[in-house]
Design an enzyme around this catalytic site. Structure first.
Site, PDB file in Angstrom:
ATOM      1  CB  CYS A 159      -0.807   0.152   1.151  1.00  7.98           C
ATOM      2  SG  CYS A 159      -1.298  -1.477   1.896  1.00  7.98           S
ATOM      3  CB  CYS A 201      -2.526   1.539   4.224  1.00  6.82           C
ATOM      4  SG  CYS A 201      -3.190  -0.120   4.849  1.00  6.82           S
ATOM      5  CG  ASP A 202      -7.592   0.190   5.147  1.00  8.39           C
ATOM      6  OD1 ASP A 202      -7.205   0.069   3.939  1.00  8.39           O
ATOM      7  OD2 ASP A 202      -8.061  -0.929   5.830  1.00  8.39           O
ATOM      8  CG  ASP A 257      -6.182  -1.932   8.882  1.00  6.34           C
ATOM      9  OD1 ASP A 257      -5.251  -1.542   9.499  1.00  6.34           O
ATOM     10  OD2 ASP A 257      -7.351  -1.534   8.597  1.00  6.34           O
ATOM     11  CB  CYS A 316      -7.038  -4.043  -0.348  1.00  2.00           C
ATOM     12  SG  CYS A 316      -5.876  -4.602   0.822  1.00  2.00           S
ATOM     13  CB  SER A 369     -11.620  -5.762   6.652  1.00  2.00           C
ATOM     14  OG  SER A 369     -11.342  -5.505   5.553  1.00  2.00           O
ATOM     15  CD  GLU A 394     -10.074  -3.129   9.529  1.00  2.00           C
ATOM     16  OE1 GLU A 394      -9.474  -4.091   8.808  1.00  2.00           O
ATOM     17  OE2 GLU A 394     -10.432  -1.980   8.947  1.00  2.00           O
TER      18      GLU A 394
END
Length: 571
Positions: A54, A127-128, A86, A199, A474, A449
């Site tokens: 990521c 990333c997240d 994550d 992702c 997630s 998550e």
């Protein structure tokens, strides 16, 4: 090239006047010219690291952003902050660090900007949690800012089909159920993630990248190109140029991210069947702007917005496909034409949403997105729930689900690991409601998550089952999985009072979640309830557990702009 008056810019405190000669000496030591020292200073912050794919393309894009800043009359100052990724943190205690990292990212960017008196910010995240963390810093500081997503990963290809990392998580469940041989799982893990990028489905990273565009903090189309596509570098260059235009116009994040802009962002999440984590991050971002916008506000937008984009995990396509079909602007065109977003909201282009979209014509021939008249479903893919089991709300993603109502006995676990082990043993029954508690923001701490558990369930092929938690999921989770249940168990919420066999009723169609217990029985159990011993007594996770608020308001740790004494941008 425009010239800028530093009289009202923060960097004057480190570059202007004879008393700042020692400060300027440091800049000469780094090779800056006198002219560059007296230009506006622009922080170019990235979440680059080698933790996961990521983030590995972010430093490359930062160089292009710096070039854009320099070409447009600014002096870029690059720095990095952390990321907890994550996919690597998933399924073990490392996930406790994930949501906490959002606050650390926001805090570290704030402190770097404050400490060195930078005038503007280009923030690059992959990333997240790094996406909302970076945008929270922008709204907190309120200096001219442009957000840039690092881009999604290209889809992997296995046996003629596009695959993502979620296919591997689900493959673990298929393997445990005897439905996938070890050689196929090994092939998946080698080919699902072919290179750099976050992702590829409409999981949390891509959801929040769409949010950045929809809310106006990112340039149109910039969330779309995958990380390895060189078009990303062009957007990085343009982000550097755009931030200097914002400095010139004195256009700031809070001028852009208004209440209506947050509503636009929530509509885009709903229309894409995006991650339930958006209902955590949008309130946290709003808090930094001094706007009250909690889970129920987000859920109200979700409820009235049609589901238009068929994206994984609930749909058929990945982020690259959406970009090739016209990206976020194409989706926003459909929403604007249908009356579901406000076109008057300002953006980092210096133009309103409607003006940005004036040359965009919806293309009905693309399979990825539908217009409102041909919506995949009449309401958004994410639903808010409320009832005696979740007085402070809960949330569930129903995009692509047929099983949206459930009534069954509770099977209670006090941590994710215990539930995952039971799932691996197939130690549950059809119809059960698996309950994972003490995983909320405070109780976890860190609101983990549950993708390892939910993906294993899905991979085993069980449909008549539900899972509820005061933790979260997630963006890749699918199945009837209810998260953010509040109040959390650590605060004595009803989820902490459940016992094995209690009948839980979930109705995602009508937005309710309840347990078939009387108020008197719940009160008796509450009187007997004792808090669980804290998992940490020191360190960052301990400090977080002592300061974090409920999921309903974004699991925030500071009061935000509402209690602000003086905005950094005005120092």
């Amino acid at each position: 090239m425009p010239t800028f008056d530093k009289a009202k810019l923060p960097s004057r405190h480190v570059t202007e006047g004879p008393e700042r000669a020692p400060h300027r000496s440091y800049y000469y030591a780094m090779g800056l010219t006198e002219e560059e020292i007296h230009r506006p200073f622009v922080g170019v912050a990235s979440c680059w690291n080698e933790a996961a794919p990521c983030n590995i393309a972010l430093m490359r894009q930062a160089q292009s952003a710096k070039k854009g800043v320099k070409e447009s009359g600014g002096t870029p100052r690059e720095f990095c902050t952390i990321t907890v990724t994550d996919g690597i943190a998933m399924g073990h205690e490392g996930m406790k660090s994930s949501l906490v990292s959002r606050e650390v990212i926001a805090d570290s960017v704030e402190l770097t900007m404050r400490g060195h008196c930078y005038d503007a910010l280009v923030g690059i995240a992959g990333c997240d949690k790094s996406l909302p963390g970076m945008m929270m810093a922008m709204l907190r500081l309120n200096v001219p800012s442009v957000f840039l997503y690092g881009g999604s990963i290209m889809p992997g290809r296995v046996k003629g089909k596009d695959v993502t990392v979620v296919d591997i998580f689900e493959g673990v469940g298929q393997f445990a159920a005897g439905k996938m041989p070890a050689c196929d799982l090994a092939e998946l893990e080698r080919h699902a993630c072919p290179g750099a990028g976050a992702c590829g489905g409409q999981f949390t990273a891509n959801t929040m990248a769409c949010v950045a565009e929809a809310i106006g903090l990112a340039l149109p189309y910039s969330s779309g190109p995958p990380a390895e596509v060189l078009a990303r570098d062009d957007f990085a260059l343009k982000a550097g140029q755009a931030v200097m235009s914002l400095v010139e116009k004195r256009l700031r994040p809070r001028d852009i991210a208004t209440r209506k802009a947050f509503e636009n962002a929530a509509a885009v999440v709903a229309a894409t069947g995006g991650s339930t984590n958006a209902a955590l991050h949008l309130p946290a971002m709003a808090n930094e702007a001094g706007i009250k916008f909690d889970l129920f506000d987000v859920a109200a937008i979700f409820k009235r917005t049609p589901y238009l984009a068929s994206l994984k995990p609930g749909g058929a396509y990945v982020a690259k496909d959406m970009w090739e079909a016209g990206g976020v602007p194409m989706l926003m065109r459909a929403l604007l034409d249908g009356g579901f977003i406000d076109g008057s909201c300002m953006t980092v282009t210096g133009k309103a949403v409607a003006e940005n979209l004036k040359d965009v014509k919806f293309n009905p021939d693309k399979k990825v997105m539908k217009d409102v008249a041909h919506a995949l479903a009449p309401t958004g893919g994410v639903v808010g729930l409320r009832g005696n089991l979740a007085p402070d709300g809960a949330i569930v993603k129903i995009a692509g689900l047929k099983h949206i109502k459930h009534r069954g006995p509770a099977r209670v676990f006090d941590c994710e690991e215990d539930c995952f082990e039971a799932v691996q043993r197939r130690d549950y029954k059809a119809g059960d409601v698996l309950v994972i508690r003490y995983e909320g923001p405070k109780g976890g701490p860190g609101m983990r998550e549950m993708l390892s558990t939910t993906a294993a369930l899905y991979g085993q092929g069980v449909e008549n089952i539900a899972l509820i938690t005061d933790g979260r999921f997630s963006g890749g989770t699918r199945g009837l999985c209810v998260g953010h249940v509040g109040p959390e168990a650590a605060d004595g919420g009803p989820i902490g009072l459940l016992k094995d066999g209690d009948i839980v009723v979930i109705d995602a169609e009508n937005g309710s979640i309840s347990v078939e217990l009387s108020d008197a029985e719940l009160a008796t159990r509450r009187a007997a309830w004792k808090p669980k011993v804290a998992a940490f007594g020191s360190g960052a996770l301990y400090r977080y557990s002592k300061n974090v608020g409920p999921a309903r308001t974004g699991a925030i740790t500071t009061p935000g702009a509402a209690d602000e004494v003086r905005c950094y941008a005005d120092i």
